[in-house]
Design a protein around this motif. Structure first.
Motif, PDB file in Angstrom:
ATOM      1  N   ARG A  39       0.950  -1.078  -0.013  1.00  0.00           N
ATOM      2  CA  ARG A  39      -0.097  -0.038   0.078  1.00  0.00           C
ATOM      3  C   ARG A  39       0.844   1.240  -0.133  1.00  0.00           C
ATOM      4  N   ASP A  40       2.082   1.010   0.222  1.00  0.00           N
ATOM      5  CA  ASP A  40       2.920   2.481   0.493  1.00  0.00           C
ATOM      6  C   ASP A  40       3.576   2.736  -0.910  1.00  0.00           C
ATOM      7  N   GLY A  41       3.213   1.664  -1.908  1.00  0.00           N
ATOM      8  CA  GLY A  41       3.919   2.074  -3.200  1.00  0.00           C
ATOM      9  C   GLY A  41       5.200   1.362  -3.303  1.00  0.00           C
ATOM     10  N   THR A  42       5.541   0.442  -2.643  1.00  0.00           N
ATOM     11  CA  THR A  42       6.737  -0.407  -2.694  1.00  0.00           C
ATOM     12  C   THR A  42       6.321  -1.758  -3.375  1.00  0.00           C
ATOM     13  N   VAL A  43       7.246  -2.592  -3.498  1.00  0.00           N
ATOM     14  CA  VAL A  43       7.106  -3.951  -3.907  1.00  0.00           C
ATOM     15  C   VAL A  43       7.790  -4.984  -3.087  1.00  0.00           C
ATOM     16  N   GLU A  44       7.169  -5.803  -2.612  1.00  0.00           N
ATOM     17  CA  GLU A  44       7.933  -6.746  -1.645  1.00  0.00           C
ATOM     18  C   GLU A  44       8.081  -7.896  -2.120  1.00  0.00           C
ATOM     19  N   ALA A  45       9.094  -8.933  -1.922  1.00  0.00           N
ATOM     20  CA  ALA A  45       9.379 -10.029  -2.545  1.00  0.00           C
ATOM     21  C   ALA A  45       9.814 -10.932  -1.631  1.00  0.00           C
ATOM     22  N   MET A  46       9.596 -12.181  -1.457  1.00  0.00           N
ATOM     23  CA  MET A  46      10.531 -13.308  -0.807  1.00  0.00           C
ATOM     24  C   MET A  46      11.072 -14.111  -1.941  1.00  0.00           C
ATOM     25  N   ILE A  47      12.518 -14.300  -2.123  1.00  0.00           N
ATOM     26  CA  ILE A  47      12.789 -15.097  -2.962  1.00  0.00           C
ATOM     27  C   ILE A  47      13.687 -16.285  -2.421  1.00  0.00           C
ATOM     28  N   GLN A  48      13.771 -17.408  -3.059  1.00  0.00           N
ATOM     29  CA  GLN A  48      14.332 -18.406  -2.570  1.00  0.00           C
ATOM     30  C   GLN A  48      14.978 -19.461  -3.672  1.00  0.00           C
ATOM     31  N   GLY A  49      16.327 -19.743  -3.638  1.00  0.00           N
ATOM     32  CA  GLY A  49      16.981 -20.679  -4.587  1.00  0.00           C
ATOM     33  C   GLY A  49      18.429 -20.548  -4.516  1.00  0.00           C
ATOM     34  N   ALA A  50      18.931 -21.079  -5.566  1.00  0.00           N
ATOM     35  CA  ALA A  50      20.456 -21.381  -5.513  1.00  0.00           C
ATOM     36  C   ALA A  50      21.164 -20.104  -5.133  1.00  0.00           C
ATOM     37  N   PRO A  51      22.455 -19.757  -4.428  1.00  0.00           N
ATOM     38  CA  PRO A  51      22.699 -18.486  -4.005  1.00  0.00           C
ATOM     39  C   PRO A  51      23.142 -17.539  -5.428  1.00  0.00           C
ATOM     40  N   GLU A  52      23.403 -18.434  -6.742  1.00  0.00           N
ATOM     41  CA  GLU A  52      23.978 -17.699  -7.963  1.00  0.00           C
ATOM     42  C   GLU A  52      22.467 -16.969  -8.329  1.00  0.00           C
ATOM     43  N   ALA A  53      21.540 -17.788  -8.489  1.00  0.00           N
ATOM     44  CA  ALA A  53      20.337 -17.405  -8.780  1.00  0.00           C
ATOM     45  C   ALA A  53      19.856 -16.378  -7.882  1.00  0.00           C
ATOM     46  N   VAL A  54      19.833 -16.281  -6.893  1.00  0.00           N
ATOM     47  CA  VAL A  54      19.397 -15.432  -5.921  1.00  0.00           C
ATOM     48  C   VAL A  54      20.126 -14.234  -5.993  1.00  0.00           C
ATOM     49  N   SER A  55      21.291 -14.164  -6.146  1.00  0.00           N
ATOM     50  CA  SER A  55      22.060 -13.096  -6.442  1.00  0.00           C
ATOM     51  C   SER A  55      21.675 -12.398  -7.778  1.00  0.00           C
ATOM     52  N   ALA A  56      21.174 -13.029  -8.923  1.00  0.00           N
ATOM     53  CA  ALA A  56      20.938 -12.656 -10.096  1.00  0.00           C
ATOM     54  C   ALA A  56      19.512 -12.059 -10.090  1.00  0.00           C
TER      55      ALA A  56
END
Length: 91
Positions: A39-56
């Motif tokens: 509601r404050d105009g931001t986007v929120e995400a939870m990401i999970q995966g291999a360290p290289e994929a998460v970094s990308a």
């Protein structure tokens, strides 16, 4: 071993297909988790995966899709276990 991070993306990130583009990128990278508008105009995400994929995924979030204007991305430790990546309703 998977790694998890919680992201909060600030800037002009709603109404520019940020969530849809993030879903596509997550599927390309094999990332699981979720993304939603706040509601404050931001986007929120939870990401999970291999360290290289998460970094990308984090690098991608720093610019987002073409119409987005990302000012900053806050990154914190994440929690939970996810089997897919999905768009959630606004928080």
């Amino acid at each position: 071993m998977n790694t998890r991070h919680h992201l909060r993306v600030y800037g002009h990130v709603q109404g520019v297909f940020f969530r849809e583009a993030m879903c596509r990128k997550a599927h390309q990278l094999g990332i699981t988790g979720w993304v939603r508008n706040c509601r404050d105009g931001t986007v929120e995400a939870m990401i999970q995966g291999a360290p290289e994929a998460v970094s990308a995924m984090i690098e991608w979030a720093r610019s987002g899709p073409e119409l987005a204007r990302v000012e900053r991305v806050e990154i914190n430790a994440g929690s939970g276990e996810y089997t897919d990546f999905e768009k959630l309703d606004t928080a």
